[in-house]
Design an enzyme around this catalytic site. Structure first.
Site, PDB file in Angstrom:
ATOM      1  N   GLU A  41       5.961 -68.211 -43.888  1.00 18.06           N
ATOM      2  CA  GLU A  41       5.190 -68.754 -45.007  1.00 18.06           C
ATOM      3  C   GLU A  41       3.760 -68.984 -44.517  1.00 18.06           C
ATOM      4  OE1 GLU A  41       5.629 -72.792 -46.129  1.00 18.06           O
ATOM      5  OE2 GLU A  41       4.679 -72.520 -48.072  1.00 18.06           O
ATOM      6  N   ASP A  75       9.485 -71.922 -43.134  1.00 19.24           N
ATOM      7  CA  ASP A  75       8.657 -72.869 -43.869  1.00 19.24           C
ATOM      8  C   ASP A  75       7.463 -73.341 -43.022  1.00 19.24           C
ATOM      9  OD1 ASP A  75       8.359 -74.516 -46.272  1.00 19.24           O
ATOM     10  OD2 ASP A  75       8.756 -76.213 -44.939  1.00 19.24           O
ATOM     11  N   ASP A 102       6.443 -73.101 -55.070  1.00 18.48           N
ATOM     12  CA  ASP A 102       5.223 -73.793 -54.650  1.00 18.48           C
ATOM     13  C   ASP A 102       4.010 -73.474 -55.527  1.00 18.48           C
ATOM     14  OD1 ASP A 102       6.168 -75.327 -52.545  1.00 18.48           O
ATOM     15  OD2 ASP A 102       5.931 -73.718 -51.070  1.00 18.48           O
TER      16      ASP A 102
END
Lengths: 558, 558
Positions: free
Chosen positions: B354, B325, B421
């Site tokens: 990410e 993340d 997201d």
């Protein structure tokens, strides 16, 4: 606008933090193509709503490209940005998606450029002493015999005779110690020594035992004394780390020769077969030399062993850094580990690679600090010696070389005109003393640290190895030498305290002068060199052909 | 020739070893500018005397540039090379010194391109299972309630109602276990789960305790059972590593809140002051969220702690990798250490960052294997949803995206149309089922591994977070869903066993069709998509507007 020429890469020489809140951003455009460039930026979580805008400055101009730069001081270092360009007809945005006439900041999170966050661990530190140093490189066997009591039976070259590949002239560490005042008087405050460890050759790039100083050169006490005497004078010492390969006489390789696959050191080398064999050669070596087997630096035991050597000499002898032989043939993985351990042993120790080519992938803060700048060497040869460059081409080339690396690295490059691996520069310019002086002025004032090869100061000549490794002639030193000239250049560097910022290299409008301006904390310098065959002029200053003029703080010197 | 467009960088996506004796070399030119490109090469110690020459193939064509490629099989991997280009009028050499009409190989050691030596440690390994995988991403709270006996008092959303940022719907690990056959029937053989560790939120990106599975999701036994059941089916699992920041409720941060500078964890965060304060905010946080303080990942204690979490779940639970993340806000230094330890714990464990932007600096073999390919997502939106791209622009964009990274990385990219997201892709295309199908065909056949967000198969809708995180409707599954369609795409991928080599993406001459050819070990595929408003044609194949045609081994399918 010439869109083909546009180049920006985040997290590279085009985008690098210089402190925990400052970052430098560069943009490449076609030369002369853009009238004005700005950066539009903000914290990446905010840029959809509001943006800041700053103009960029054209700092470098190479053969095909201009390079614009801006330093940002950020409150939130989660930086998002796009460029904004005016070519005289249209305004363009330039993002990860290329040049466009419009840009939607609300969807920018997909394609703005970004430096996501400045982490302290990723900032490359500028090692100040390296930036300010003036190096003197010594090929030890040919510099000075200091130990008159040693066994000299190995010496087979009369001091001053022209060397062959197998010559031993007798130079040693005590000899260097005896000449420290001489070296210091040249303005040099850092030594780079070719290898000092036990080895059968005169150059000692084929090391038998890394933990023993070659008896012909001296012993541990001599090294200790040398470092002590250097540090007493505020001088530094960088040793040569030959970690790509080793002598075939090394006991670990000999173990493999004897036991083959059964040896615990078999995987320390790269052998295709059960035993290393020379005919046909079945193991990896350096440059086709069967007597120099290559270490397997992907093996973590080898990595640990070689690093233990590097840290041993730092901890036990307090040396100030390592020059890395054939460093580009060794894995990145090794150099990353190496850097961590070397910097842990001594934070100010410097790491200087021998990469003759663009090495920006080794110079990102995780591997070396610097390289021997042979691209500069080649440019100097093309300009001063080979007549391949006029002033404009030389200015272009120097700008393009500076564009390869970050400002931080540019200030730490080890610049050189020649070394033990090239012809003597003085011979390359056909012993033209004016050319050598102009080249030295350029060397000393170019961003980075100058390194001169022993004997440069007394016009030593020589072709390619072994001829470039002739014996130092301290007698010549009393003649009309470059000692004072070189010391003055070194003093100017030291006094002005330059950094890359504010460096401008260009050719005069008449294309006769190579012009360099440097900006220093305590003074600015302008150097004008004329290698054309007629008088040249820049801003009302005339320079005669084959000469140079040097101004410090507006006043002419040297 | 357009010299401005030429680009080659050694030791980059333009030059990368793929084995101990093979290396891929790429060259960028202006699109359509060059008629023929060759590479001239040899061992760097030999190239002064003799050279080899091979033609290069044009493999990618982007908006402005063509990309040529060649794979060299080397006996001596000390590679020196220059390019040789024919533009229809002149032959050019292209070296570190740019394009020239002549080239002096005897001085090439100053300016040829080089890959100095292939060290095993620097070769990026292609993780085969990732290349061949089809991912299913689950936002756990909204997927399935499996544990009917747990304390459900925290649940505040009726299954199926539209969620708010604070909704808890009750999904858990047991729910996922109960649906493994369902997921497997979709052809998916890898799960990517959003975070599972103890956290007060529904998304769990604010972790309180990394060593405890969130009780609402289950316990250690559930995770063990999940991994066991997955591996039994030949499936893999990737967990979400939230190492950029932590919940303010985490005990280490709370220790700093209480003791300030006296806390042993003070340097684990970045606090400007003696105690962390929210108003004005004086400590680093994620995205302005004061409840998510940022770890100081430059601190080696923090590095060791976070890495111990990563290796714990590999060693104790046998998970198959980590999705990272906000990985781009964490230091390179951290990811380098992380990779070493993760790969040591499990060689086949994968690391997927990410990074929404060009991440080639993280994808060089020393940090991640892959990233979530949001550049692909954006291209798919611009083409299918926003009408910003016609077929030609879409083909250009996909080629440019593939040019960012090495062939090795391209085969491991995690491609996606949407995620937790983003808005749901199906909503972005205004619930056009044909568009979704065409986009899925592109997703599944594009180089890399496809990842679908739970519910895609039953046309789940939703806007931006939290709307994209609606409850899974297994009832809809019985209707006319995409289950069979997706499984067939997955089967084609699996059967053909594609690699990046041989991929061609272009638009038809009438600019109506986006065309993709893939070459697989066991079969070739051609996909033709028509998003224009009239019939398009490529090589005698007609495609109706708003539809696609798919050929496997020459025969039409789906």
């Amino acid at each position: 606008m010439n869109q083909f020429a546009l180049l920006h890469m985040t997290d590279s020489a085009y985008c690098f933090p210089v402190s925990e809140h400052e970052i430098v951003i560069r943009l490449r455009t076609a030369r002369g193509d853009i009238e004005k460039a700005w950066i539009i930026f903000e914290s990446k979580y905010v840029i959809g709503e509001s943006q800041k805008k700053l103009p960029m400055e054209k700092v470098l101009s190479g053969e095909l490209y201009d390079y614009y730069s801006v330093k940002l001081d950020l409150e939130d270092t989660r930086l998002a940005y796009v460029f904004y360009l005016w070519d005289g007809r249209e305004y363009y945005y330039y993002s990860e998606d290329g040049a466009t006439l419009t840009y939607d900041f609300t969807k920018g999170y997909y394609n703005f450029f970004q430096y996501p966050y400045i982490n302290a661990a990723d900032i490359m530190k500028k090692e100040d002493w390296l930036t300010q140093a003036s190096f003197y490189q010594i090929f030890i066997d040919r510099f000075c015999i200091g130990d008159e009591n040693k066994d000299k039976s190995y010496i087979n070259l009369k001091w001053g005779d022209v060397p062959t590949p197998k010559s031993f002239a007798g130079g040693d560490l005590k000899g260097i110690i005896s000449k420290l005042d001489y070296i210091s008087n040249l303005g040099c405050d850092a030594l780079y020594l070719t290898p000092i460890f036990k080895s059968p050759s005169n150059h000692k790039y084929d090391i038998v035992d890394y933990f023993e100083i070659d008896p012909n050169f001296g012993d541990n006490a001599d090294l200790q004394e040398l470092v002590k005497e250097l540090h007493k004078r505020g001088m530094k010492i960088v040793l040569d780390a030959v970690f790509n390969h080793v002598s075939e006489l090394n006991e670990k390789f000999q173990d493999v020769v004897k036991k083959g696959r059964e040896s615990q050191y078999f995987d320390w080398f790269v052998v295709k077969g059960d035993f290393p064999k020379k005919d046909p050669l079945n193991y990896e070596v350096f440059a086709g030399c069967t007597y120099m087997p290559k270490w397997n630096t992907s093996n973590s035991d080898v990595q640990d062993y070689l690093i233990s050597i590097a840290t041993y000499y730092i901890k036990e002898f307090d040396i100030d850094g390592w020059r890395l032989d054939v460093s580009d043939e060794i894995s990145h993985d090794f150099w990353r580990k190496f850097r961590k351990e070397v910097k842990k042993a001594k934070e100010t120790a410097v790491i200087i690679g021998e990469n003759w080519h663009d090495a920006n992938n080794y110079l990102r803060g995780d591997q070396y600090d610097s390289i021997m700048n042979y691209a500069f060497t080649k440019a100097a040869l093309d300009y001063f010696a080979y007549d391949k460059f006029d002033a404009e081409k030389m200015a272009d080339k120097l700008n393009d070389i500076l564009a390869r690396n970050t400002d931080t690295v540019n200030d730490m490059m080890l610049n050189l005109l020649d070394s033990h691996d090239t012809d003597r520069f003085f011979s390359e310019v056909h012993e033209d003393r004016d050319k050598l002086k102009a080249a030295l002025a350029l060397l000393y004032l170019f961003p980075g640290a100058p390194s001169i090869f022993y004997g440069t100061e007394c016009y030593t000549v020589g072709g390619y190895d072994p001829d470039c490794r002739r014996c130092m002639d301290f007698g010549k030193e009393k003649e009309n030498t470059l000692t004072d000239f070189i010391r003055q250049l070194a003093d100017i560097r030291k006094k002005c305290n330059f950094s890359f910022d504010g460096t401008r290299i260009y050719s005069s409008d008449d294309n006769k002068l190579l012009c360099m301006e440097r900006h220093g904390e305590n003074g600015d310098v302008t150097l004008l060199i004329n290698e054309s065959d007629s008088v040249g002029k820049d801003k009302d200053i005339q320079v005669e052909p084959g000469s140079y003029r040097l101004y410090v703080g507006g006043g002419e010197v040297l």
